[in-house]
Design a protein around this motif. Structure first.
Motif, short mmCIF file in Angstrom:
data_model
loop_
_atom_site.label_atom_id
_atom_site.label_comp_id
_atom_site.label_asym_id
_atom_site.label_seq_id
_atom_site.Cartn_x
_atom_site.Cartn_y
_atom_site.Cartn_z
N SER A 18 0.85 -1.20 0.00
CA SER A 18 0.00 0.00 0.00
C SER A 18 0.88 1.25 0.00
O SER A 18 0.63 2.22 0.72
N PHE A 19 1.90 1.19 -0.83
CA PHE A 19 2.92 2.23 -0.87
C PHE A 19 2.38 3.50 -1.51
O PHE A 19 1.67 3.45 -2.52
N SER A 20 2.76 4.64 -0.94
CA SER A 20 2.41 5.94 -1.51
C SER A 20 3.70 6.70 -1.77
O SER A 20 4.39 7.09 -0.82
N GLY A 21 4.03 6.90 -3.05
CA GLY A 21 5.26 7.60 -3.36
C GLY A 21 5.74 7.28 -4.75
O GLY A 21 4.95 6.97 -5.65
N ALA A 22 7.06 7.34 -4.95
CA ALA A 22 7.66 7.06 -6.25
C ALA A 22 9.01 6.39 -6.05
O ALA A 22 9.63 6.54 -4.99
N PHE A 23 9.47 5.66 -7.08
CA PHE A 23 10.78 5.02 -6.99
C PHE A 23 11.53 5.17 -8.31
O PHE A 23 10.94 5.40 -9.37
N TYR A 24 12.84 5.02 -8.22
CA TYR A 24 13.73 5.11 -9.38
C TYR A 24 14.86 4.11 -9.16
O TYR A 24 15.50 4.14 -8.11
N GLY A 37 -0.20 5.65 -5.13
CA GLY A 37 -0.77 6.47 -4.06
C GLY A 37 -1.09 7.88 -4.52
O GLY A 37 -1.03 8.19 -5.72
N PHE A 38 -1.41 8.73 -3.55
CA PHE A 38 -1.87 10.09 -3.85
C PHE A 38 -0.95 11.14 -3.25
O PHE A 38 -0.56 11.04 -2.09
N ARG A 39 -0.62 12.15 -4.05
CA ARG A 39 0.09 13.31 -3.49
C ARG A 39 -0.88 14.24 -2.79
O ARG A 39 -0.49 15.05 -1.95
N ASN A 47 0.31 10.36 -7.17
CA ASN A 47 1.76 10.54 -7.25
C ASN A 47 2.25 10.13 -8.63
O ASN A 47 1.73 9.17 -9.22
N GLN A 48 3.27 10.85 -9.12
CA GLN A 48 3.91 10.52 -10.38
C GLN A 48 5.42 10.47 -10.16
O GLN A 48 5.91 10.86 -9.10
N VAL A 49 6.15 10.02 -11.16
CA VAL A 49 7.61 9.99 -11.03
C VAL A 49 8.19 11.39 -10.89
O VAL A 49 9.23 11.57 -10.26
N ASP A 50 7.49 12.41 -11.43
CA ASP A 50 7.99 13.78 -11.31
C ASP A 50 7.38 14.55 -10.13
O ASP A 50 7.53 15.76 -10.02
N THR A 51 6.71 13.83 -9.21
CA THR A 51 6.20 14.47 -8.00
C THR A 51 7.36 14.82 -7.07
O THR A 51 8.34 14.07 -6.96
N ARG A 52 7.27 15.97 -6.41
CA ARG A 52 8.30 16.40 -5.47
C ARG A 52 7.92 15.89 -4.07
O ARG A 52 6.79 16.07 -3.62
N GLU A 199 8.62 26.13 1.29
CA GLU A 199 7.89 26.41 2.54
C GLU A 199 6.56 25.67 2.53
O GLU A 199 5.85 25.64 1.52
N MET A 200 6.21 25.09 3.66
CA MET A 200 5.01 24.25 3.75
C MET A 200 3.74 25.00 3.38
O MET A 200 2.79 24.40 2.88
N ASP A 201 3.71 26.31 3.63
CA ASP A 201 2.52 27.09 3.33
C ASP A 201 2.62 27.78 1.96
O ASP A 201 1.83 28.67 1.65
N CYS A 202 3.60 27.35 1.14
CA CYS A 202 3.76 27.94 -0.19
C CYS A 202 4.42 26.91 -1.12
O CYS A 202 5.43 27.20 -1.76
N LEU A 203 3.81 25.74 -1.20
CA LEU A 203 4.39 24.66 -1.98
C LEU A 203 4.13 24.86 -3.47
O LEU A 203 3.04 25.29 -3.87
N PRO A 204 5.11 24.54 -4.32
CA PRO A 204 4.90 24.65 -5.77
C PRO A 204 4.10 23.47 -6.31
O PRO A 204 3.78 22.53 -5.58
N GLU A 205 3.81 23.54 -7.60
CA GLU A 205 3.04 22.47 -8.24
C GLU A 205 3.77 21.13 -8.13
O GLU A 205 4.98 21.07 -7.96
N ARG A 206 2.99 20.07 -8.22
CA ARG A 206 3.51 18.69 -8.23
C ARG A 206 4.24 18.32 -6.94
O ARG A 206 5.08 17.44 -6.95
N THR A 207 3.90 18.96 -5.85
CA THR A 207 4.51 18.62 -4.56
C THR A 207 3.55 17.77 -3.74
O THR A 207 2.38 18.13 -3.59
N ALA A 208 4.04 16.66 -3.22
CA ALA A 208 3.21 15.78 -2.42
C ALA A 208 3.01 16.34 -1.02
O ALA A 208 3.96 16.79 -0.38
N LEU A 209 1.79 16.31 -0.55
CA LEU A 209 1.52 16.57 0.86
C LEU A 209 1.93 15.33 1.65
O LEU A 209 1.71 14.20 1.19
#
Length: 340
Positions: A18-24, A37-39, A47-52, A199-209
């Motif tokens: 039940s993994f949530s994240g990405a691997f390489y 999983g979900f960002r 989540n995608q491979v290009d998720t931060r 910064e947690m209160d100013c995250l850019p696009e494609r960033t996982a919570l």
């Protein structure tokens, strides 16, 4: 097992965990990537491979390289004393603490998060608001006026405060913020275009919570569980591909000279004799019976953050796992090592 079968097997393992994240995973010219999983759980954004992802203490290595870069240009040496390179006063600290001690977790300074005493990082912020912690200096009230917990050079004891002090050293040696120095001299230099100290209160696009599972089975984000902005002891955001670029850049001497790279990657403190695990300026590493490095090891844990990576220098293998939950990265990495 061909590449497609390996990838299918790893996707099965993700599901089982039940993994949530990405691997390489990269072995010479073979590359396998995946995600699950979900960002963002509320919006069902996957989540995608290009998720931060946040990597917590996995980025202590960036701090060590920043210090090594300053040593190379003559701003510091590994034997420079703490009291000679920071303006802040530490009334109870030993006068002989050096940068080497801080890098190798042998300084003896009081750790603001002592994992032998406290196992829940969230507890730190009950009386000390995390929303104001956005730079190394903001951590100082947590340990600046405490007694030493050991003598410099006496023994290895994992220590987050030591890396906060290294961040202060970088800032005062360069007259710029620690995040900006690392982003310019490491991330940009390595082509890590999606990485940063956000910064947690100013995250850019494609960033996982980051997500933390509560006792009732519900999930909450980690916005109140970690500092508003990470820094020199941990907290950068990366993609799995960016971390592969980092290892390529480091081993190709794009970040440091060949001589300094060897210095950074050298084993220094034995932390587990049975498994032959050592620590150096680059973090943990496993050695063989001839004291040659089998692999370098990165790890990072925070509430809602789980990161593991290994680099095998002789086999040219790199494996990276980022998760936006508190568990799962180690188990997936072990399976990746077996399959690759």
């Amino acid at each position: 097992m061909n590449t497609e079968k390996k990838r299918n097997k790893l996707m099965e393992v993700q599901k089982e965990l039940s993994f949530s994240g990405a691997f390489y995973a990269k072995k010479q010219d073979e590359i396998i990537t995946g995600s699950s999983g979900f960002r963002n759980r509320a919006e069902k954004l996957e989540n995608q491979v290009d998720t931060r992802f946040g990597i917590a203490s996995g980025c202590k290595l960036f701090t060590a390289i920043a210090i090594a870069q300053l040593v190379e240009i003559g701003k510091l040496s590994f034997e420079t004393k703490l009291q000679d390179c920071v303006a802040e006063k530490f009334p109870y600290f030993d006068k002989d603490i050096t940068i080497h001690h801080l890098l190798t977790h042998t300084s003896g300074v009081p750790d603001y998060f002592d994992e032998e005493v406290m196992d829940d990082f969230e507890l730190l912020w009950e009386k000390f608001p995390m929303y104001g912690v956005r730079a190394p200096k903001h951590f100082l009230p947590l340990f600046q006026h405490r007694e030493m917990q050991g003598k410099p050079g006496s023994s290895f004891q994992y220590n987050n405060s030591g890396y906060i002090l290294l961040g202060l050293i970088v800032e005062q040696a360069t007259n710029r913020s620690f995040p900006s120095f690392v982003e310019e001299n490491i991330f940009k230099a390595a082509g890590m275009n999606d990485s940063g100290y956000f910064e947690m209160d100013c995250l850019p696009e494609r960033t996982a919570l980051g997500y933390v599972e509560e006792l009732n089975g519900k999930w909450k984000t980690n916005i109140y569980s970690i500092p508003a902005r990470g820094g020199s002891d941990g907290g950068a955001y990366v993609t799995v591909r960016d971390m592969a670029k980092f290892w390529d850049a480091l081993m190709d001497y794009q970040l440091l000279s060949e001589e300094m790279t060897r210095e950074v990657l050298q084993a220094r403190e034995c932390v587990d004799e049975e498994d032959n695990i050592f620590y150096g300026y680059s973090g943990y590493m496993e050695l063989d019976d001839n004291q040659e490095v089998i692999k370098y090891i990165q790890m990072g844990y925070d509430p809602g953050v789980n990161y593991r990576a290994v680099h095998y220098p002789h086999d040219k293998k790199t494996m990276i796992v980022c998760s936006n939950e508190s568990e799962g990265a180690y188990e997936l990495l072990k399976e990746m090592e077996r399959i690759m």
